[in-house]
Design a protein around this motif. Structure first.
Motif, mmCIF file in Angstrom:
data_model
loop_
_atom_site.group_PDB
_atom_site.id
_atom_site.type_symbol
_atom_site.label_atom_id
_atom_site.label_comp_id
_atom_site.label_asym_id
_atom_site.label_seq_id
_atom_site.Cartn_x
_atom_site.Cartn_y
_atom_site.Cartn_z
ATOM 1 N N ARG A 16 0.990 -1.116 -0.120
ATOM 2 C CA ARG A 16 0.004 0.029 -0.022
ATOM 3 C C ARG A 16 0.837 0.949 -0.279
ATOM 4 N NH1 ARG A 16 -3.260 -1.451 4.731
ATOM 5 N NH2 ARG A 16 -3.598 -3.569 4.133
ATOM 6 N N PRO A 17 0.453 2.185 -0.843
ATOM 7 C CA PRO A 17 1.568 3.440 -0.870
ATOM 8 C C PRO A 17 1.176 4.060 0.628
ATOM 9 C CG PRO A 17 -0.425 3.611 -2.425
ATOM 10 C CD PRO A 17 -0.597 2.400 -1.721
ATOM 11 N N GLN A 18 2.424 4.407 1.037
ATOM 12 C CA GLN A 18 2.185 5.213 2.380
ATOM 13 C C GLN A 18 1.998 6.702 2.008
ATOM 14 O OE1 GLN A 18 2.404 3.858 5.604
ATOM 15 N NE2 GLN A 18 2.039 2.146 4.336
ATOM 16 N N PRO A 19 1.337 7.287 2.796
ATOM 17 C CA PRO A 19 1.022 8.829 2.493
ATOM 18 C C PRO A 19 2.421 9.432 3.033
ATOM 19 C CG PRO A 19 -0.416 8.273 4.206
ATOM 20 C CD PRO A 19 0.372 6.953 3.945
ATOM 21 N N GLN A 20 2.823 10.320 1.909
ATOM 22 C CA GLN A 20 4.271 11.000 2.108
ATOM 23 C C GLN A 20 3.973 12.515 2.609
ATOM 24 O OE1 GLN A 20 6.889 10.146 -1.271
ATOM 25 N NE2 GLN A 20 7.303 8.174 -0.024
ATOM 26 N N GLN A 21 4.722 13.075 3.362
ATOM 27 C CA GLN A 21 4.583 14.295 3.516
ATOM 28 C C GLN A 21 5.918 14.822 3.205
ATOM 29 O OE1 GLN A 21 3.491 15.343 7.718
ATOM 30 N NE2 GLN A 21 4.665 13.634 8.510
ATOM 31 N N ARG A 22 5.731 16.308 2.726
ATOM 32 C CA ARG A 22 6.880 17.232 2.468
ATOM 33 C C ARG A 22 6.517 18.481 2.742
ATOM 34 N NH1 ARG A 22 8.605 15.833 -3.683
ATOM 35 N NH2 ARG A 22 6.563 17.147 -4.158
ATOM 36 N N TRP A 23 7.632 19.368 3.066
ATOM 37 C CA TRP A 23 7.372 20.510 3.362
ATOM 38 C C TRP A 23 8.022 21.367 2.131
ATOM 39 C CZ3 TRP A 23 7.699 17.003 6.871
ATOM 40 C CH2 TRP A 23 6.868 17.013 8.067
ATOM 41 N N LEU A 24 7.290 22.367 1.495
ATOM 42 C CA LEU A 24 7.664 22.861 0.178
ATOM 43 C C LEU A 24 7.967 24.480 0.666
ATOM 44 C CD1 LEU A 24 4.479 22.011 -1.909
ATOM 45 C CD2 LEU A 24 6.518 20.674 -1.478
ATOM 46 N N ARG A 44 10.554 19.215 8.392
ATOM 47 C CA ARG A 44 9.963 20.412 8.795
ATOM 48 C C ARG A 44 11.070 21.533 9.163
ATOM 49 N NH1 ARG A 44 4.963 23.208 11.727
ATOM 50 N NH2 ARG A 44 5.501 25.259 11.297
ATOM 51 N N HIS A 45 11.851 21.025 9.958
ATOM 52 C CA HIS A 45 12.877 21.831 10.694
ATOM 53 C C HIS A 45 13.890 22.228 9.645
ATOM 54 C CE1 HIS A 45 15.260 23.621 13.552
ATOM 55 N NE2 HIS A 45 16.387 22.871 13.350
ATOM 56 N N GLU A 46 14.214 21.250 8.471
ATOM 57 C CA GLU A 46 15.263 21.556 7.647
ATOM 58 C C GLU A 46 14.665 22.500 6.735
ATOM 59 O OE1 GLU A 46 16.690 17.747 5.819
ATOM 60 O OE2 GLU A 46 17.144 18.839 4.102
ATOM 61 N N ALA A 47 13.380 22.434 6.486
ATOM 62 C CA ALA A 47 12.978 23.389 5.295
ATOM 63 C C ALA A 47 12.658 24.812 5.906
ATOM 64 C CB ALA A 47 11.335 22.945 5.064
ATOM 65 N N GLU A 48 12.685 25.004 7.232
ATOM 66 C CA GLU A 48 12.426 26.296 8.002
ATOM 67 C C GLU A 48 14.066 26.705 7.991
ATOM 68 O OE1 GLU A 48 10.236 27.050 11.408
ATOM 69 O OE2 GLU A 48 8.590 25.748 10.726
ATOM 70 N N LEU A 49 14.784 26.022 8.393
ATOM 71 C CA LEU A 49 16.288 26.461 8.246
ATOM 72 C C LEU A 49 16.870 26.894 7.026
ATOM 73 C CD1 LEU A 49 18.265 23.770 10.461
ATOM 74 C CD2 LEU A 49 17.745 26.124 10.985
ATOM 75 N N TYR A 50 16.310 26.400 5.833
ATOM 76 C CA TYR A 50 16.385 26.584 4.487
ATOM 77 C C TYR A 50 15.785 28.198 4.110
ATOM 78 C CZ TYR A 50 16.363 26.997 -0.517
ATOM 79 O OH TYR A 50 16.461 27.305 -2.077
ATOM 80 N N LEU A 51 14.611 28.105 4.829
ATOM 81 C CA LEU A 51 13.813 29.567 4.445
ATOM 82 C C LEU A 51 14.523 30.589 5.415
ATOM 83 C CD1 LEU A 51 10.205 28.563 4.399
ATOM 84 C CD2 LEU A 51 11.250 29.490 2.536
#
Ligand SMILES: [Zn+2]
Length: 189
Positions: A113-121, A140-147
């Motif tokens: 079964r495909p697992q729902p995947q979450q990403r932060w854009l 999420r933390h990585e995305a916030e650091l990038y922003l």
């Protein structure tokens, strides 16, 4: 609306306009009753002229379709279509089922079964629209650091936002104010 209805309704509405122009603090009650009667007549004419139900959405294609309060045009049908398009845009063509793949079993084992995947854009406001400004992150933390790094950069955009992609898209935070900037025509330079 046929021609006779158009003429009658136009006349009734213009008459109401005249009542409005003539209205003062001294307008007597008898006059107000006349206005009321004319107003009612205009409403009746309007009721006869109008066909179809009051639109529930602002969508020209589905004016009486199901409503999605969160959609800009309130149209659930179009919003569902837009969501699907955004999802396939973000996930890329690999997310589409391959026609050559065997038909999956109705139940399947857990791993199948495909697992729902979450990403932060991470997204930036380019003056016209929100656009992806970096690789979607699984963290999420990585995305916030990038922003945060982007916002401190020498050519930082007017605004940034972090979008959570899961079963739907959800704006989690916005930094700055996205203001629509018109592109200057070249003739003005
Ligand atoms: Zn629609």
């Amino acid at each position: 609306m046929n021609h006779a209805q158009l003429t009658a309704l136009g006349r009734a509405l213009r008459l109401l306009g005249e009542h409005g122009e003539a209205l003062t603090g001294d307008t007597p009650d008898t006059r107000l009753h006349e206005v009321k009667a004319d107003l009612k007549r205009a409403l009746d004419l309007l009721a006869d002229s109008v066909t179809g139900a009051v639109p529930t959405t602002r969508c020209p294609e589905h004016p009486n379709g199901p409503v999605d309060e969160n959609a800009q045009d309130l149209c659930l049908l179009c919003e569902t279509r837009r969501r699907a398009a955004r999802r396939s845009e973000y996930n890329g063509p690999s997310a589409q089922p391959h026609p050559s793949d065997p038909t999956p079993s109705r139940y399947g084992v857990r791993e199948d079964r495909p697992q729902p995947q979450q990403r932060w854009l991470p997204e930036l406001w380019n003056g016209q629209a929100w656009q992806l400004c970096g690789t979607p992150r699984r963290d999420r933390h990585e995305a916030e650091l990038y922003l945060a790094a982007q916002r401190r950069g020498p050519r930082a955009a007017m605004a940034y936002r972090l979008v959570h992609e899961f079963t739907d898209y959800e704006v989690l935070r916005v930094w700055g104010t996205p203001v629509r900037v018109d592109i200057e025509p070249l003739g003005n330079l």
